[in-house]
Design a protein around this motif. Sequence first.
Motif, PDB file in Angstrom:
ATOM      1  N   ARG A  64      -0.692 -12.875  -9.248  1.00  0.00           N
ATOM      2  CA  ARG A  64      -1.299 -11.961  -8.416  1.00  0.00           C
ATOM      3  C   ARG A  64      -0.245 -10.863  -7.933  1.00  0.00           C
ATOM      4  NH1 ARG A  64      -4.052 -13.713  -2.898  1.00  0.00           N
ATOM      5  NH2 ARG A  64      -1.816 -14.768  -2.732  1.00  0.00           N
ATOM      6  N   HIS A  65      -0.992  -9.487  -8.099  1.00  0.00           N
ATOM      7  CA  HIS A  65       0.180  -8.571  -7.465  1.00  0.00           C
ATOM      8  C   HIS A  65      -0.565  -7.678  -6.590  1.00  0.00           C
ATOM      9  CE1 HIS A  65       3.319  -5.637  -7.534  1.00  0.00           C
ATOM     10  NE2 HIS A  65       2.525  -4.546  -7.623  1.00  0.00           N
ATOM     11  N   LYS A  66      -0.197  -7.395  -5.633  1.00  0.00           N
ATOM     12  CA  LYS A  66      -0.850  -6.536  -4.449  1.00  0.00           C
ATOM     13  C   LYS A  66       0.057  -5.093  -4.468  1.00  0.00           C
ATOM     14  CE  LYS A  66      -1.584 -10.425  -1.930  1.00  0.00           C
ATOM     15  NZ  LYS A  66      -1.536 -11.298  -0.303  1.00  0.00           N
ATOM     16  N   PHE A  67      -0.710  -4.117  -4.210  1.00  0.00           N
ATOM     17  CA  PHE A  67      -0.041  -2.735  -4.046  1.00  0.00           C
ATOM     18  C   PHE A  67      -0.782  -1.822  -2.989  1.00  0.00           C
ATOM     19  CE2 PHE A  67      -3.006  -2.296  -7.587  1.00  0.00           C
ATOM     20  CZ  PHE A  67      -3.719  -1.169  -7.209  1.00  0.00           C
ATOM     21  N   TYR A 111      -4.642   1.604  -2.320  1.00  0.00           N
ATOM     22  CA  TYR A 111      -4.332   0.174  -2.426  1.00  0.00           C
ATOM     23  C   TYR A 111      -4.867  -0.744  -3.460  1.00  0.00           C
ATOM     24  CZ  TYR A 111      -8.709  -0.829  -0.093  1.00  0.00           C
ATOM     25  OH  TYR A 111     -10.101  -0.983   0.172  1.00  0.00           O
ATOM     26  N   GLY A 112      -4.445  -2.063  -3.640  1.00  0.00           N
ATOM     27  CA  GLY A 112      -5.481  -2.917  -4.558  1.00  0.00           C
ATOM     28  C   GLY A 112      -4.571  -4.151  -4.824  1.00  0.00           C
ATOM     29  N   THR A 144       4.096  -9.893  -4.965  1.00  0.00           N
ATOM     30  CA  THR A 144       3.778 -10.440  -6.275  1.00  0.00           C
ATOM     31  C   THR A 144       4.119 -12.285  -6.290  1.00  0.00           C
ATOM     32  OG1 THR A 144       4.312  -8.695  -7.755  1.00  0.00           O
ATOM     33  CG2 THR A 144       4.279 -11.038  -8.740  1.00  0.00           C
ATOM     34  N   ASP A 145       3.060 -13.059  -6.584  1.00  0.00           N
ATOM     35  CA  ASP A 145       3.179 -14.441  -6.553  1.00  0.00           C
ATOM     36  C   ASP A 145       2.345 -15.148  -7.606  1.00  0.00           C
ATOM     37  OD1 ASP A 145       0.523 -13.429  -5.534  1.00  0.00           O
ATOM     38  OD2 ASP A 145       0.165 -15.350  -4.473  1.00  0.00           O
ATOM     39  N   MET A 202       0.787  -1.105   0.005  1.00  0.00           N
ATOM     40  CA  MET A 202      -0.033   0.167   0.120  1.00  0.00           C
ATOM     41  C   MET A 202       0.927   1.332  -0.136  1.00  0.00           C
ATOM     42  SD  MET A 202      -2.874  -1.164   2.774  1.00  0.00           S
ATOM     43  CE  MET A 202      -3.756  -2.613   2.479  1.00  0.00           C
ATOM     44  N   LYS A 203       0.547   2.252  -0.662  1.00  0.00           N
ATOM     45  CA  LYS A 203       1.317   3.631  -0.655  1.00  0.00           C
ATOM     46  C   LYS A 203       0.458   4.653  -0.340  1.00  0.00           C
ATOM     47  CE  LYS A 203       4.139   1.802  -4.743  1.00  0.00           C
ATOM     48  NZ  LYS A 203       4.117   2.061  -6.070  1.00  0.00           N
ATOM     49  N   ARG A 204       1.146   5.654   0.431  1.00  0.00           N
ATOM     50  CA  ARG A 204       0.698   6.870   0.799  1.00  0.00           C
ATOM     51  C   ARG A 204       0.550   7.754  -0.485  1.00  0.00           C
ATOM     52  NH1 ARG A 204       0.806   8.050   6.522  1.00  0.00           N
ATOM     53  NH2 ARG A 204      -0.281   6.290   7.336  1.00  0.00           N
ATOM     54  N   LEU A 205      -0.630   8.368  -0.640  1.00  0.00           N
ATOM     55  CA  LEU A 205      -0.724   9.611  -1.866  1.00  0.00           C
ATOM     56  C   LEU A 205      -1.113  10.778  -1.374  1.00  0.00           C
ATOM     57  CD1 LEU A 205      -3.062   7.718  -4.244  1.00  0.00           C
ATOM     58  CD2 LEU A 205      -0.467   7.813  -4.230  1.00  0.00           C
TER      59      LEU A 205
END
Length: 393
Positions: free
Chosen positions: A390-393, A33-34, A341-342, A1-4
């Motif tokens: 799958r990629h999580k951000f 996030y996503g 990433t998995d 997750m990233k702060r914006l």
Amino acid sequence: MKRLSLLALPAGLLLSVGAYAQSTAGSSSVTLYGIVDAGIAYVHNAQGANGRNQSTLVAANSGTVSGSRWGLKGTEDLGGGLSALFQLENGFSVFNGTLRQGSREFGRKSVVGLSGNTWGTVTLGRQYDPLVDQVQALTEDAYFGGVFGTPGDLDNYDNSLRVSNSIKYVSPNWAGFQVEALYGLGGVAGSNGAGRTYSFGAAYANGPLALAAGYFYANGGNSTTNGVRAWTSSSDSLFNTVINQGFASADSIQIVRVGAQYAIGPVTTGLAYSNTQYGHDSSSLFHTTAKFNNGSAFFNYQLNPALRAGVGYNYTSLTGPASAHYNQVNLGADYALSKRTDLYALFGYQKASGNTLNASGAVVSAQASIGDFGVNSGTNSQDLAVVGIRHKF
């Protein structure tokens, strides 16, 4: 997750996210996030165009393990242990960009509320019920997704339904014990019971052991068209495959779920049980309560820090208007390329026997449909294999 601090949305809407801190309280923050999940599926026995033909299907599938999504969530410190919060979560298909959850902009979740350190959290909006929050977390769904789920997701194992127009309370964690309660407003003038939803649950975790149980009830409203309940209610419906489409005229959904999980070293194992009942009224095409009992078990082993493998078994029985049985076996493996990433590979096999109802209310032979994958077989067995990333951000 990233702060914006600034986010440009595709529709051209410019959203400014300030880290403004009030002088009388603490700071505020917003997080983007996503998850992007894309896979290729092979299905042996998929219903063909004529409705009964058994065909082989090779298809792209978005969100096999985790529903593809992006979201915004934020908090504001109001002082004195009190915070304001919000969360907006969009579901989409990575392969064609379309919206999921009934083409809603924020169909996965949209809430605003208050949280206190001593009394807990209250949220209003569209959200998950306590069974999803507490019991689902102890099932194989938390590791390998809905392919391992109850046939047709008839008991909301993989959260096919969410609750709109709802108010939810989540208690603080008291030495491992936590409770939740939710109420969804039906919004029908002169009939407060029509379209309403309510649910409650409790969970306990201590060391390697975790337990949870809960109850869910939703009324589908009073309107039916051609034997299908309109579900003009706070809850979404669950009648998506041949497993339970014959009960789409039900006036209510009632679910009791319990789950247990035990983790020690590289091994995690769990058991779960659900009793799902579809009620009827004078507009329903069936006239005896449909009861589905489901039992499931899983065993996972962490072979090394990057690789996890699991096996699951699921048994479901239908009684009431008809009698059917479903046996399902699943295998899964997940390999982490990084923390975000998995790669995954899943397999499922299901065998159905007995009789159920079709969409017209007639008694027919039971057909297979693995987990929450949503593909009807046209026959009494089905095989499924999926590989994906799958990629999580």
